[in-house]
Design a protein around this motif. Structure first.
Motif, short mmCIF file in Angstrom:
data_model
loop_
_atom_site.label_atom_id
_atom_site.label_comp_id
_atom_site.label_asym_id
_atom_site.label_seq_id
_atom_site.Cartn_x
_atom_site.Cartn_y
_atom_site.Cartn_z
N GLN A 8 -4.67 22.57 -123.97
CA GLN A 8 -4.23 22.05 -125.26
C GLN A 8 -4.52 23.03 -126.39
N ARG A 36 -16.55 17.83 -126.45
CA ARG A 36 -15.20 17.27 -126.59
C ARG A 36 -14.47 17.48 -125.27
N ARG A 39 -10.60 17.48 -124.29
CA ARG A 39 -9.66 18.51 -124.70
C ARG A 39 -9.73 19.69 -123.74
N TYR A 41 -9.01 23.57 -122.90
CA TYR A 41 -9.06 24.73 -123.80
C TYR A 41 -9.23 26.02 -123.01
#
Length: 254
Positions: A8, A36, A39, A41
């Motif tokens: 993302q 987090r 998410r 990444y």
């Protein structure tokens, strides 16, 4: 087209002789995304040829974190080259680039992502230290502040760009904008931000300045007089380059 395994978020971090600051910054990035976990990444550390062990430290960090990747630029050409190297390889739906000192704290990522979600029409977001809503908690020296403001005034007077702060090292792009802009970007030095924004305007991407929290790092790699003069020289030529690219692509010249 996005792949099912694409992250993302992509974070591009240019690094040149950053052995003192980079390990701490990469640890903060690991902790930020660790908190987090929903998410996906990637962090792309682009190391320009350094003499202080930056490359080895970056590779050590990447060996311990599957989401971290190192791009080795064997020749030191400049920040613009380093950022471009990472941006064209980034796979995230949203792509950030940020300075290795993390002068803009990582929590600002959340606000930028929220803005993208709320404003699908915006394609490029600029962190701006001059925005009325910004919180500059540790300032540059008066001479550096003055030179930075003068540079932006000259750009605006030349009608190159309307933005308050072109040089803040915290910017975010939707993937399509990042790939199109940086596939055309050529400036290797610090004035690359000007070229990026001119290209974004010429290509029709909507740009927005956002306030940021900012803490000056006293170990800046910018040589305030020589680099400012070089940036101004680049700024005088970059509009002609952008116009030439637009003509070659049969696009309206700004």
């Amino acid at each position: 087209m996005p792949g099912s395994s694409d992250p993302q978020i992509s974070i591009v971090v240019p690094a040149y002789n950053e052995a003192q600051r980079l390990p701490h910054s990469l640890r903060l990035l690991r902790e930020y995304f660790g908190s987090r976990s929903s998410r996906s990444y990637e962090v792309l550390v682009v190391v320009e040829h350094s003499t202080d062990g930056t490359l080895e430290l970056a590779r050590e960090a990447a060996s311990e974190q599957a989401n971290f990747h190192v791009i080795d630029n064997p020749v030191q050409r400049g920040k613009g080259c380093a950022v471009r190297s990472g941006m064209v390889k980034a796979r995230g739906a949203i792509v950030f680039f940020m300075d290795a000192d993390l002068s803009v704290p990582l929590e600002e990522i959340d606000r930028f992502l929220a803005h993208f979600e709320a404003h699908p029409e915006d394609a490029v977001l600029l962190g701006s230290r001059q925005h009325p809503g910004s919180r500059v908690e540790r300032r540059q020296g008066l001479f550096r502040q003055s030179m930075g403001k003068t540079f932006n005034r000259i750009l605006r007077a030349l009608s190159l760009l309307p933005f308050r702060d072109t040089q803040c090292g915290f910017k975010a792009f939707r993937r399509e904008a990042a790939r199109e802009i940086f596939s055309l970007q050529t400036i290797d030095g610090f004035a690359f931000d000007v070229e990026v924004l001119l290209l974004a305007q010429a290509l029709g991407f909507r740009i927005r300045e956002l306030p940021v929290r900012w803490l000056n790092s006293p170990e800046s790699k910018v040589h305030i007089v020589t680099d400012s003069l070089r940036m101004l020289g680049d700024a005088f030529t970059v509009r002609r380059r952008v116009a030439r690219v637009m003509r070659l692509r049969d696009l309206p010249v700004p």
